[in-house]
Design a protein around this motif. Structure first.
Motif, PDB file in Angstrom:
ATOM      1  N   TYR A 148      84.201 -58.354  10.408  1.00 32.76           N
ATOM      2  CA  TYR A 148      84.817 -57.134   9.888  1.00 32.76           C
ATOM      3  C   TYR A 148      85.277 -56.351  11.106  1.00 32.76           C
ATOM      4  O   TYR A 148      84.465 -56.028  11.978  1.00 32.76           O
ATOM      5  N   VAL A 149      86.568 -56.090  11.172  1.00 29.85           N
ATOM      6  CA  VAL A 149      87.127 -55.284  12.257  1.00 29.85           C
ATOM      7  C   VAL A 149      87.620 -53.995  11.641  1.00 29.85           C
ATOM      8  O   VAL A 149      88.417 -54.012  10.703  1.00 29.85           O
ATOM      9  N   TYR A 208      85.770 -51.087  16.039  1.00 27.50           N
ATOM     10  CA  TYR A 208      84.384 -51.542  15.941  1.00 27.50           C
ATOM     11  C   TYR A 208      84.347 -52.827  15.132  1.00 27.50           C
ATOM     12  O   TYR A 208      85.307 -53.202  14.462  1.00 27.50           O
ATOM     13  N   PHE A 209      83.201 -53.509  15.218  1.00 27.07           N
ATOM     14  CA  PHE A 209      83.043 -54.811  14.587  1.00 27.07           C
ATOM     15  C   PHE A 209      81.729 -54.839  13.816  1.00 27.07           C
ATOM     16  O   PHE A 209      80.715 -54.347  14.310  1.00 27.07           O
ATOM     17  N   ILE A 210      81.764 -55.445  12.644  1.00 25.86           N
ATOM     18  CA  ILE A 210      80.545 -55.638  11.862  1.00 25.86           C
ATOM     19  C   ILE A 210      80.382 -57.136  11.640  1.00 25.86           C
ATOM     20  O   ILE A 210      81.302 -57.802  11.157  1.00 25.86           O
ATOM     21  N   LEU A 211      79.229 -57.623  12.020  1.00 21.73           N
ATOM     22  CA  LEU A 211      78.881 -59.031  11.846  1.00 21.73           C
ATOM     23  C   LEU A 211      77.510 -59.089  11.172  1.00 21.73           C
ATOM     24  O   LEU A 211      76.850 -58.074  11.009  1.00 21.73           O
ATOM     25  N   GLU A 212      77.094 -60.289  10.825  1.00 24.81           N
ATOM     26  CA  GLU A 212      75.814 -60.446  10.156  1.00 24.81           C
ATOM     27  C   GLU A 212      74.658 -59.888  10.997  1.00 24.81           C
ATOM     28  O   GLU A 212      73.702 -59.353  10.469  1.00 24.81           O
ATOM     29  N   SER A 213      74.771 -59.974  12.312  1.00 29.61           N
ATOM     30  CA  SER A 213      73.691 -59.536  13.194  1.00 29.61           C
ATOM     31  C   SER A 213      73.701 -58.044  13.494  1.00 29.61           C
ATOM     32  O   SER A 213      72.770 -57.526  14.093  1.00 29.61           O
ATOM     33  N   ILE A 265      81.855 -54.263  25.266  1.00 26.23           N
ATOM     34  CA  ILE A 265      81.370 -54.369  23.890  1.00 26.23           C
ATOM     35  C   ILE A 265      79.855 -54.213  23.898  1.00 26.23           C
ATOM     36  O   ILE A 265      79.166 -54.882  24.675  1.00 26.23           O
ATOM     37  N   GLN A 266      79.361 -53.296  23.074  1.00 30.38           N
ATOM     38  CA  GLN A 266      77.916 -53.074  23.018  1.00 30.38           C
ATOM     39  C   GLN A 266      77.457 -52.964  21.580  1.00 30.38           C
ATOM     40  O   GLN A 266      78.184 -52.473  20.724  1.00 30.38           O
ATOM     41  N   LYS A 267      76.247 -53.466  21.338  1.00 29.23           N
ATOM     42  CA  LYS A 267      75.676 -53.426  19.992  1.00 29.23           C
ATOM     43  C   LYS A 267      75.259 -52.000  19.667  1.00 29.23           C
ATOM     44  O   LYS A 267      74.676 -51.298  20.493  1.00 29.23           O
ATOM     45  N   GLY A 313      81.823 -64.993  20.279  1.00 30.38           N
ATOM     46  CA  GLY A 313      83.022 -65.807  20.109  1.00 30.38           C
ATOM     47  C   GLY A 313      83.975 -65.205  19.095  1.00 30.38           C
ATOM     48  O   GLY A 313      85.199 -65.230  19.281  1.00 30.38           O
ATOM     49  N   LYS A 314      83.451 -64.657  18.010  1.00 32.73           N
ATOM     50  CA  LYS A 314      84.296 -64.042  16.978  1.00 32.73           C
ATOM     51  C   LYS A 314      85.004 -62.807  17.514  1.00 32.73           C
ATOM     52  O   LYS A 314      86.216 -62.636  17.323  1.00 32.73           O
ATOM     53  N   ILE A 315      84.248 -61.947  18.184  1.00 28.17           N
ATOM     54  CA  ILE A 315      84.844 -60.715  18.731  1.00 28.17           C
ATOM     55  C   ILE A 315      85.871 -61.056  19.805  1.00 28.17           C
ATOM     56  O   ILE A 315      86.985 -60.514  19.818  1.00 28.17           O
ATOM     57  N   ASN A 316      85.526 -61.967  20.691  1.00 27.48           N
ATOM     58  CA  ASN A 316      86.468 -62.359  21.749  1.00 27.48           C
ATOM     59  C   ASN A 316      87.718 -63.003  21.172  1.00 27.48           C
ATOM     60  O   ASN A 316      88.824 -62.797  21.689  1.00 27.48           O
ATOM     61  N   TRP A 317      87.557 -63.787  20.108  1.00 31.76           N
ATOM     62  CA  TRP A 317      88.729 -64.390  19.466  1.00 31.76           C
ATOM     63  C   TRP A 317      89.646 -63.297  18.942  1.00 31.76           C
ATOM     64  O   TRP A 317      90.864 -63.363  19.116  1.00 31.76           O
ATOM     65  N   TRP A 318      89.090 -62.274  18.291  1.00 34.02           N
ATOM     66  CA  TRP A 318      89.893 -61.159  17.790  1.00 34.02           C
ATOM     67  C   TRP A 318      90.634 -60.475  18.942  1.00 34.02           C
ATOM     68  O   TRP A 318      91.845 -60.252  18.864  1.00 34.02           O
TER      69      TRP A 318
END
Length: 152
Positions: free
Chosen positions: A122-123, A132-137, A148-150, A56-61
């Protein structure tokens, strides 16, 4: 089915519906951007009601990137193309420094110019890696096909 089993089933069903409705409501709330602080090619965005899942966070961005650019000039790339945008939970609002672990903004007058560090998203963008994106996971990249891939 006995009457007591029917009541138990109905109570569990009702609780499930209430929980599902609450989660749907949480996911549909609009993001509230409280403030934006910028320094060179770094942007700190203070938010309330940010999506609660990584997807949801990445898609919102991705959905709101153009609107953020036109309204807040985010992101603001450096001359060589790199940028960083960090979305922080605004939580209880601005507070005084604790001298250690709060994020304080130099574009505001102290003493109430700090927030608790609770990064939501974090974008980043570098010319070598792309966006790229940094999240808690973990970290996520956008591959050449736009998926989008981990990151492993």
């Amino acid at each position: 089915m006995k009457v007591s089993h029917k009541r138990t089933f109905f109570a569990l069903f009702l609780a499930g519906c209430v929980l599902a409705g609450y989660l749907l409501w949480l996911s549909l709330r609009p993001v509230d951007i409280v403030a934006v602080h910028q320094s060179h090619h770094y942007s700190d965005v203070l938010v309330k009601t940010f999506p609660f899942t990584d997807k949801g966070k990445i898609n919102w961005w991705l959905k709101n990137k153009d609107r953020l650019k036109s309204r807040y000039d985010i992101p603001r790339p450096a001359s060589y193309g790199n940028y960083t945008v960090i979305f922080w939970d605004f939580g209880d609002g601005y507070t005084e420094t604790d001298g250690y672990d709060r994020l304080c903004f130099t574009d505001m007058q102290p003493p109430t110019n700090c927030i608790e560090k609770d990064a939501q998203l974090y974008v980043g963008y570098t010319t070598e890696r792309g966006e790229y994106f940094i999240l808690e996971s973990g970290e996520y990249d956008i591959n050449n096909s736009g998926k989008i891939q981990k990151r492993k």
